[in-house]
Design a protein around this motif. Sequence first.
Motif, PDB file in Angstrom:
ATOM      1  N   GLY A 274      -3.828 -19.727   1.297  1.00  9.39           N
ATOM      2  CA  GLY A 274      -3.151 -18.328   0.869  1.00  9.39           C
ATOM      3  C   GLY A 274      -2.965 -17.702  -0.351  1.00  9.39           C
ATOM      4  N   ALA A 275      -3.064 -18.691  -1.475  1.00  6.83           N
ATOM      5  CA  ALA A 275      -3.012 -17.651  -2.121  1.00  6.83           C
ATOM      6  C   ALA A 275      -4.046 -17.264  -2.439  1.00  6.83           C
ATOM      7  CB  ALA A 275      -2.742 -18.472  -3.593  1.00  6.83           C
ATOM      8  N   VAL A 276      -5.393 -17.093  -2.426  1.00  3.67           N
ATOM      9  CA  VAL A 276      -7.032 -16.846  -2.428  1.00  3.67           C
ATOM     10  C   VAL A 276      -6.695 -15.105  -1.558  1.00  3.67           C
ATOM     11  CG1 VAL A 276      -9.324 -16.776  -2.081  1.00  3.67           C
ATOM     12  CG2 VAL A 276      -8.349 -18.318  -3.807  1.00  3.67           C
ATOM     13  N   LEU A 277      -6.381 -15.754   0.277  1.00  4.28           N
ATOM     14  CA  LEU A 277      -6.305 -14.627   0.819  1.00  4.28           C
ATOM     15  C   LEU A 277      -5.159 -14.193   0.723  1.00  4.28           C
ATOM     16  CD1 LEU A 277      -7.219 -14.216   3.578  1.00  4.28           C
ATOM     17  CD2 LEU A 277      -5.423 -15.762   4.502  1.00  4.28           C
ATOM     18  N   GLY A 278      -4.271 -14.359  -0.575  1.00  2.00           N
ATOM     19  CA  GLY A 278      -3.559 -13.487  -0.785  1.00  2.00           C
ATOM     20  C   GLY A 278      -3.870 -12.278  -1.663  1.00  2.00           C
ATOM     21  N   GLY A 279      -4.816 -12.130  -2.414  1.00  5.73           N
ATOM     22  CA  GLY A 279      -5.331 -11.102  -3.490  1.00  5.73           C
ATOM     23  C   GLY A 279      -6.290 -10.880  -2.785  1.00  5.73           C
ATOM     24  N   VAL A 280      -6.822 -11.095  -1.392  1.00  9.10           N
ATOM     25  CA  VAL A 280      -7.521 -10.129  -0.502  1.00  9.10           C
ATOM     26  C   VAL A 280      -6.409  -9.116   0.287  1.00  9.10           C
ATOM     27  CG1 VAL A 280      -9.136  -9.924   1.048  1.00  9.10           C
ATOM     28  CG2 VAL A 280      -9.498 -11.746  -0.080  1.00  9.10           C
ATOM     29  N   VAL A 281      -5.595  -9.775   0.567  1.00  7.37           N
ATOM     30  CA  VAL A 281      -4.222  -9.561   1.591  1.00  7.37           C
ATOM     31  C   VAL A 281      -3.945  -8.027   0.582  1.00  7.37           C
ATOM     32  CG1 VAL A 281      -2.248  -9.228   2.190  1.00  7.37           C
ATOM     33  CG2 VAL A 281      -3.542 -11.438   2.708  1.00  7.37           C
ATOM     34  N   ILE A 282      -3.601  -8.005  -0.906  1.00 11.51           N
ATOM     35  CA  ILE A 282      -2.327  -7.003  -1.030  1.00 11.51           C
ATOM     36  C   ILE A 282      -4.004  -5.772  -1.485  1.00 11.51           C
ATOM     37  CG2 ILE A 282      -1.683  -6.655  -3.994  1.00 11.51           C
ATOM     38  CD1 ILE A 282      -1.227  -9.462  -3.596  1.00 11.51           C
ATOM     39  N   LEU A 283      -4.675  -6.807  -1.578  1.00 10.26           N
ATOM     40  CA  LEU A 283      -6.412  -5.041  -1.576  1.00 10.26           C
ATOM     41  C   LEU A 283      -6.673  -3.966  -1.110  1.00 10.26           C
ATOM     42  CD1 LEU A 283      -8.691  -6.211  -4.062  1.00 10.26           C
ATOM     43  CD2 LEU A 283      -7.000  -4.310  -4.667  1.00 10.26           C
ATOM     44  N   CYS A 284      -6.296  -4.840   0.638  1.00  6.06           N
ATOM     45  CA  CYS A 284      -6.388  -4.285   1.977  1.00  6.06           C
ATOM     46  C   CYS A 284      -5.427  -3.155   2.094  1.00  6.06           C
ATOM     47  CB  CYS A 284      -6.734  -5.069   3.443  1.00  6.06           C
ATOM     48  SG  CYS A 284      -8.358  -6.308   2.567  1.00  6.06           S
ATOM     49  N   TYR A 285      -3.922  -4.122   2.312  1.00  3.31           N
ATOM     50  CA  TYR A 285      -2.694  -3.246   2.201  1.00  3.31           C
ATOM     51  C   TYR A 285      -2.484  -2.388   1.666  1.00  3.31           C
ATOM     52  CZ  TYR A 285      -1.212  -7.138   5.725  1.00  3.31           C
ATOM     53  OH  TYR A 285      -1.740  -8.259   6.882  1.00  3.31           O
ATOM     54  N   ASN A 286      -2.099  -2.545   0.868  1.00  2.00           N
ATOM     55  CA  ASN A 286      -1.863  -1.081  -0.504  1.00  2.00           C
ATOM     56  C   ASN A 286      -2.966  -0.197  -0.251  1.00  2.00           C
ATOM     57  OD1 ASN A 286       0.556  -2.131  -1.718  1.00  2.00           O
ATOM     58  ND2 ASN A 286      -1.005  -3.560  -2.116  1.00  2.00           N
ATOM     59  N   SER A 287      -4.238  -0.309  -0.236  1.00  6.34           N
ATOM     60  CA  SER A 287      -5.519   0.608   0.428  1.00  6.34           C
ATOM     61  C   SER A 287      -5.418   1.326   1.115  1.00  6.34           C
ATOM     62  CB  SER A 287      -7.183  -0.126   0.097  1.00  6.34           C
ATOM     63  OG  SER A 287      -7.157  -0.155  -1.699  1.00  6.34           O
TER      64      SER A 287
ATOM     65  N   SER B  78      -5.340   8.969  -5.802  1.00  6.90           N
ATOM     66  CA  SER B  78      -3.541   8.230  -4.958  1.00  6.90           C
ATOM     67  C   SER B  78      -3.413   7.218  -5.063  1.00  6.90           C
ATOM     68  CB  SER B  78      -3.192   9.145  -3.556  1.00  6.90           C
ATOM     69  OG  SER B  78      -3.868   8.362  -2.882  1.00  6.90           O
ATOM     70  N   ILE B  79      -5.373   6.030  -4.401  1.00  4.23           N
ATOM     71  CA  ILE B  79      -4.916   4.699  -4.181  1.00  4.23           C
ATOM     72  C   ILE B  79      -5.593   4.501  -6.050  1.00  4.23           C
ATOM     73  CG2 ILE B  79      -6.964   2.745  -3.285  1.00  4.23           C
ATOM     74  CD1 ILE B  79      -7.591   5.153  -0.939  1.00  4.23           C
ATOM     75  N   LEU B  80      -5.951   4.559  -6.639  1.00  3.55           N
ATOM     76  CA  LEU B  80      -6.422   3.954  -8.082  1.00  3.55           C
ATOM     77  C   LEU B  80      -5.024   4.418  -9.139  1.00  3.55           C
ATOM     78  CD1 LEU B  80     -10.133   5.492  -8.101  1.00  3.55           C
ATOM     79  CD2 LEU B  80      -9.043   3.026  -7.603  1.00  3.55           C
TER      80      LEU B  80
ATOM     81  N   ASN C 293      -2.229   4.315  -7.963  1.00  2.00           N
ATOM     82  CA  ASN C 293      -0.708   3.438  -6.996  1.00  2.00           C
ATOM     83  C   ASN C 293      -0.549   2.184  -7.672  1.00  2.00           C
ATOM     84  OD1 ASN C 293      -0.031   1.264  -5.282  1.00  2.00           O
ATOM     85  ND2 ASN C 293       0.212   2.819  -4.003  1.00  2.00           N
ATOM     86  N   PRO C 294       0.389   2.122  -8.443  1.00  2.00           N
ATOM     87  CA  PRO C 294       0.675   1.691  -9.069  1.00  2.00           C
ATOM     88  C   PRO C 294       0.462  -0.280  -8.580  1.00  2.00           C
ATOM     89  CG  PRO C 294       3.118   2.213  -9.553  1.00  2.00           C
ATOM     90  CD  PRO C 294       1.645   3.108  -7.715  1.00  2.00           C
ATOM     91  N   LEU C 295       0.870  -0.397  -7.071  1.00  2.92           N
ATOM     92  CA  LEU C 295       0.225  -1.662  -6.706  1.00  2.92           C
ATOM     93  C   LEU C 295      -1.061  -1.936  -6.626  1.00  2.92           C
ATOM     94  CD1 LEU C 295       2.702  -1.337  -3.801  1.00  2.92           C
ATOM     95  CD2 LEU C 295       3.564  -2.054  -5.862  1.00  2.92           C
ATOM     96  N   ILE C 296      -1.758  -1.195  -6.852  1.00  8.56           N
ATOM     97  CA  ILE C 296      -3.096  -1.589  -6.584  1.00  8.56           C
ATOM     98  C   ILE C 296      -3.833  -1.740  -8.618  1.00  8.56           C
ATOM     99  CG2 ILE C 296      -5.798  -0.370  -6.420  1.00  8.56           C
ATOM    100  CD1 ILE C 296      -4.234   1.014  -4.187  1.00  8.56           C
ATOM    101  N   ILE C 297      -3.103  -1.068  -8.945  1.00 12.23           N
ATOM    102  CA  ILE C 297      -3.182  -1.100 -10.670  1.00 12.23           C
ATOM    103  C   ILE C 297      -2.778  -2.853 -11.207  1.00 12.23           C
ATOM    104  CG2 ILE C 297      -2.285  -0.464 -13.114  1.00 12.23           C
ATOM    105  CD1 ILE C 297      -2.136   2.258 -11.671  1.00 12.23           C
ATOM    106  N   GLY C 298      -1.736  -2.876 -10.332  1.00 12.12           N
ATOM    107  CA  GLY C 298      -1.351  -4.579 -11.179  1.00 12.12           C
ATOM    108  C   GLY C 298      -2.356  -5.625 -10.226  1.00 12.12           C
ATOM    109  N   VAL C 299      -3.142  -5.209  -8.717  1.00  4.17           N
ATOM    110  CA  VAL C 299      -3.397  -6.023  -8.279  1.00  4.17           C
ATOM    111  C   VAL C 299      -4.487  -6.151  -9.611  1.00  4.17           C
ATOM    112  CG1 VAL C 299      -5.440  -7.144  -6.546  1.00  4.17           C
ATOM    113  CG2 VAL C 299      -2.348  -6.500  -6.212  1.00  4.17           C
ATOM    114  N   LEU C 300      -5.979  -5.159  -9.357  1.00  2.00           N
ATOM    115  CA  LEU C 300      -6.993  -4.840  -9.880  1.00  2.00           C
ATOM    116  C   LEU C 300      -6.661  -5.642 -12.079  1.00  2.00           C
ATOM    117  CD1 LEU C 300      -7.845  -1.475  -9.106  1.00  2.00           C
ATOM    118  CD2 LEU C 300      -9.005  -3.809  -8.291  1.00  2.00           C
ATOM    119  N   ALA C 301      -5.644  -4.816 -12.119  1.00  2.00           N
ATOM    120  CA  ALA C 301      -5.271  -5.639 -13.818  1.00  2.00           C
ATOM    121  C   ALA C 301      -5.403  -7.037 -13.991  1.00  2.00           C
ATOM    122  CB  ALA C 301      -4.121  -5.219 -14.469  1.00  2.00           C
TER     123      ALA C 301
END
Length: 313
Positions: free
Chosen positions: A129-142, A165-167, A169-177
């Motif tokens: 679930g945690a590994v899937l969660g990383g994919v979830v975050i990128l998909c949903y926020n983008s 606006s995608i790049l 987005n603070p939520l996506i920045i948090g994930v990419l970082a």
Amino acid sequence: MFAVVQQTLAITAPVFSMLFLGVALKRLGWIDDAFINTASSLVFRGTMPALLFLGIVKADLSTALQPALLGYFVLATLACFLIAWGWAIWRCPQVDRGIYTQGAFRGNNGIVGLALATSLYGDYGLSLGAVLGGVVILCYNSLSAIVLAIYSPHVKSGPWAIGKSILSNPLIIGVLAAMPIAYWRLPLPDWLMISTQYFAQMTLPLALICIGGTLSLASLRKSSGIAISSSLMKMVWLPLLATLGAWLWGFRDAELAILFLYFASPTAAASFVMARAVNGNHQLAAAIIVITTLAAVLTINIGLLLLQWVGWI
């Protein structure tokens, strides 16, 4: 089966309590619209990116890494997004199409999906679930950033503007970082991790209180038809199609159950935060969150029961 019902209630009850606390605090005059605006901005720009950052950094990306499962989830999420968007174009006023679409496909996997996966399948459910969660975050926020930018009167909707606006987005920045840190297992100072965790822990209480403070009977009545339609899409039709597709793809047992839980989770609180950030119809977003969270107690348990009855899990 009764144990699963109890688990679902145990996970959704705190969500309800924070929502109702927000309603009560607004009625008592302890919070006002200015507080909700400021708190929502803090969640979007600060605490939620910190929460997502921690979730990725703490996940072991080498554990339970299943390319086929992750690939299916990405394709199914994109399909669900396009179905919801197509329905919104046909059924919704233009100004509400982005909010409807986001509410119909974006699940609360961080609270409901992951917690139930862990409850049902222990460490395996947690790691997968945690590994899937990383994919979830990128998909949903983008995807959410795209559809909200297209229909927001305050955000430019050209290809360059949407990409920006995608790049940004603070939520996506948090994930990419967080991704290179998680991948290479780079050590971070304990004081930094603890401080970030303190900051991130404000996310869900603040977001849910703001949602509750936004709710009113008048706004619920005004948006009830669209909110119910989006909620039915989120809790019934899209999970049904995505889970059937996963079975046809060849997934069974724990993998199929975890995919179902992620597709069947109620709409994420982040959808309200993002709707407010682009000056969208945040009252509609709040109504969808409340309806889907209430429905989750019934639909998730019925779905698990049916999957067990047909012998797929």
